[in-house]
Write a protein that holds these residues in place. Structure first.
Motif, short mmCIF file in Angstrom:
data_model
loop_
_atom_site.label_atom_id
_atom_site.label_comp_id
_atom_site.label_asym_id
_atom_site.label_seq_id
_atom_site.Cartn_x
_atom_site.Cartn_y
_atom_site.Cartn_z
N PHE A 77 41.85 91.16 30.91
CA PHE A 77 41.53 91.29 32.33
C PHE A 77 40.05 90.96 32.50
N ALA A 78 39.72 90.11 33.46
CA ALA A 78 38.32 89.79 33.73
C ALA A 78 38.22 89.19 35.14
N ASP A 79 37.12 89.45 35.81
CA ASP A 79 36.92 88.91 37.16
C ASP A 79 36.20 87.57 37.04
N PHE A 80 36.98 86.50 36.88
CA PHE A 80 36.40 85.20 36.59
C PHE A 80 35.65 84.59 37.77
N ASP A 81 35.99 84.96 39.01
CA ASP A 81 35.30 84.42 40.17
C ASP A 81 34.45 85.46 40.88
N ASN A 82 34.29 86.64 40.28
CA ASN A 82 33.43 87.70 40.80
C ASN A 82 33.76 88.11 42.24
N ASP A 83 35.06 88.07 42.58
CA ASP A 83 35.43 88.44 43.94
C ASP A 83 35.77 89.92 44.09
N MET A 88 35.08 70.96 37.97
CA MET A 88 36.02 72.02 37.60
C MET A 88 35.27 73.32 37.31
N PRO A 89 35.80 74.45 37.74
CA PRO A 89 35.14 75.73 37.46
C PRO A 89 35.01 76.05 35.98
N PHE A 90 35.96 75.58 35.15
CA PHE A 90 35.87 75.83 33.71
C PHE A 90 35.67 74.50 32.98
N VAL A 91 34.73 74.51 32.02
CA VAL A 91 34.41 73.31 31.26
C VAL A 91 34.51 73.63 29.79
N ASP A 120 31.99 77.74 35.16
CA ASP A 120 31.01 77.17 36.09
C ASP A 120 31.41 77.41 37.54
N HIS A 121 32.11 78.50 37.81
CA HIS A 121 32.47 78.82 39.19
C HIS A 121 31.22 78.75 40.07
N ASP A 122 31.32 78.01 41.16
CA ASP A 122 30.18 77.82 42.05
C ASP A 122 30.46 78.54 43.37
N ASN A 123 30.14 79.82 43.40
CA ASN A 123 30.24 80.56 44.65
C ASN A 123 29.07 81.55 44.73
N ASP A 150 24.97 84.05 32.52
CA ASP A 150 24.73 83.49 33.86
C ASP A 150 25.52 84.23 34.93
N GLY A 151 26.15 85.36 34.53
CA GLY A 151 26.86 86.19 35.50
C GLY A 151 28.31 85.83 35.69
N LYS A 152 28.82 84.89 34.88
CA LYS A 152 30.21 84.46 35.00
C LYS A 152 30.90 84.59 33.64
N ILE A 153 32.12 85.11 33.64
CA ILE A 153 32.85 85.37 32.40
C ILE A 153 33.43 84.08 31.83
#
Length: 429
Positions: free
Chosen positions: A246-252, A1-4, A333-336, A313-316
């Motif tokens: 507001f936040a860019d959770f997947d950095n897209d 899962m992207p969020f833990v 823990d988005h993995d992209n 780690d660069g992820k919100i």
């Protein structure tokens, strides 16, 4: 899962409504302001890891329950002023204890007469001020911080700064229709260069009293006004909402929207296990709730909220303050292979975090803006770090910073490497 979900090891201590760390005297050490049912307490950081009582010295004296707080330099005199909210005191003839002007040394004077605070009447007929969450934000792009207030019982307000920051005028229109404004989130979600406004509220479409949910007010950029795009965006249904971000959770490169919620009260069992909402951007101005799918399952009584990259780690990640229980933390823990840039600003004089500064990041996919704000989500505030998701863009062409003040200046850096946190100093330092 992207969020833990992670263990916090934090226990509840006391009955404070909210606590805010802000350097009120610009000595480089963050002081602490405690908002309480009995008013406010101020503690000065002595620079050695200890705090001393500072309430009497600060001049801030509150007689009423005090909820959320925002900090900003409303008159552009170089220091951080404070705005507090008060809910349900019933004192409609006592408009005070909202706006406090800083003399630059951490001493404040009540300037609430500069802000036309609205009153409202509850279902039981009690008229009062019902302010919940304030934010200083320059929504009309004129360089002066305005005030956006998420207020209860249909009294949310747009207060525009006029007369060179000397006073606020009520610019609330018939577009502002949230019935029970609770939390704020202010950012440029549609990447058109101005700030938009999300307000959490209550969604109860059938059982009286009917409540029509959250609101997303898009800044039209024409006459510095807002338009209601809640249904178009798909973010109305959020149960009983509180803190939001507001936040860019997947950095897209497209801002997503999260809010926590819940309510416990006899006769309203439908809100006791409200799930928090994670509205992921579809990249076209619309959102889809993907909280369960992405592992961000939260049904506690969430209130305050911080969305920040706590492990760099660069992820919100997401930190939720729960009513009557310990906080909840979800690690992202988005993995992209999407890129990001994180930016901290160092200001001058009495505004060392450059609160109110505007940052523009340009890549091959276009420009994004971010405004440094202190105080936004309900009963909480995060760090002043700005985070930009960049998608597959691997080079930042330039970063422009507009630094606020009585004589504002701009600065630019070029050809910035992605995937890092950087610090930018005011050009006159």
């Amino acid at each position: 899962m992207p969020f833990v979900e992670r263990e916090t090891n934090i226990e509840l201590l006391g009955m404070d409504l909210a606590g805010y760390f802000v350097d009120i005297d610009a000595d480089g050490f963050k002081d602490f302001i405690s908002n309480q049912y009995e008013g406010v307490e101020v503690f000065k950081n002595d620079g050695n890891g200890e705090f001393e009582p500072w309430t009497d010295v600060s001049g801030i004296s509150h007689l009423r329950p005090t909820w959320s707080m925002a900090a900003g330099d409303y008159n552009l005199d170089g220091d951080l002023d404070l705005f507090f909210t008060h809910w349900g005191t019933g004192w409609t003839d006592y408009f005070a204890e909202y706006l406090w002007d800083n003399d630059g040394m951490g001493t404040f004077v009540d300037q609430t007469f500069r802000t036309p605070i609205a009153t409202a009447t509850t279902d039981t007929g009690i008229e009062s001020e019902y302010t919940f969450t304030p934010i200083f934000a320059d929504y009309n792009n004129d360089g002066y911080p305005d005030l956006l207030l998420a207020n209860d019982f249909g009294s949310s307000q747009v207060l525009v700064s006029v007369n060179n920051g000397n006073i606020f005028a009520d610019d609330t229109t018939e577009v502002i229709t949230d019935e029970n404004g609770m939390g704020n989130a202010v950012a440029d979600y549609d990447r058109d260069g101005d700030l938009d406004w999300f307000v959490t509220s209550i969604y109860r479409p059938e059982t009286p009293p009917v409540r029509n949910g959250n609101r997303l007010y898009r800044n039209n950029g024409v006459a510095a006004g807002f338009e209601d795009v809640t249904d178009e965006a798909g973010v109305r249904e959020g149960d009983w909402g509180w803190g939001a971000c507001f936040a860019d959770f997947d950095n897209d490169g497209h801002l997503d929207l999260f809010h926590t919620n819940g309510h416990q009260e006899p006769g309203q069992p439908e809100f006791e296990d409200d799930p928090s909402r994670l509205f992921m951007s579809n990249g076209d101005g619309t959102f889809t709730d993907r909280a369960t799918e992405l592992g961000l399952t939260h049904t506690a009584q969430g209130r305050g909220l911080i969305c920040t990259d706590y492990n760099t780690d660069g992820k919100i990640d997401v930190f939720i303050a729960n009513n009557g229980n310990s906080p909840t933390v979800f690690r992202n823990d988005h993995d992209n292979d999407n890129h990001f840039i994180g930016i901290d600003l160092i200001g001058i004089e009495q505004n060392l975090e450059a609160i109110g500064a505007r940052v523009t990041v340009r890549t091959a996919s276009g420009a994004q803006i971010g405004e440094v704000q202190l105080g936004n989500a309900y009963l909480s505030h995060g760090p002043a770090t700005l985070h930009f998701g960049l998608g597959q863009d691997d080079v930042i062409e330039n970063i422009d910073v507009w630094w606020p003040g009585s004589d504002p200046v701009t600065s630019r850096i070029e050809n910035v490497t992605v995937g890092q946190y950087i610090t930018i100093e005011h050009p006159t330092r």
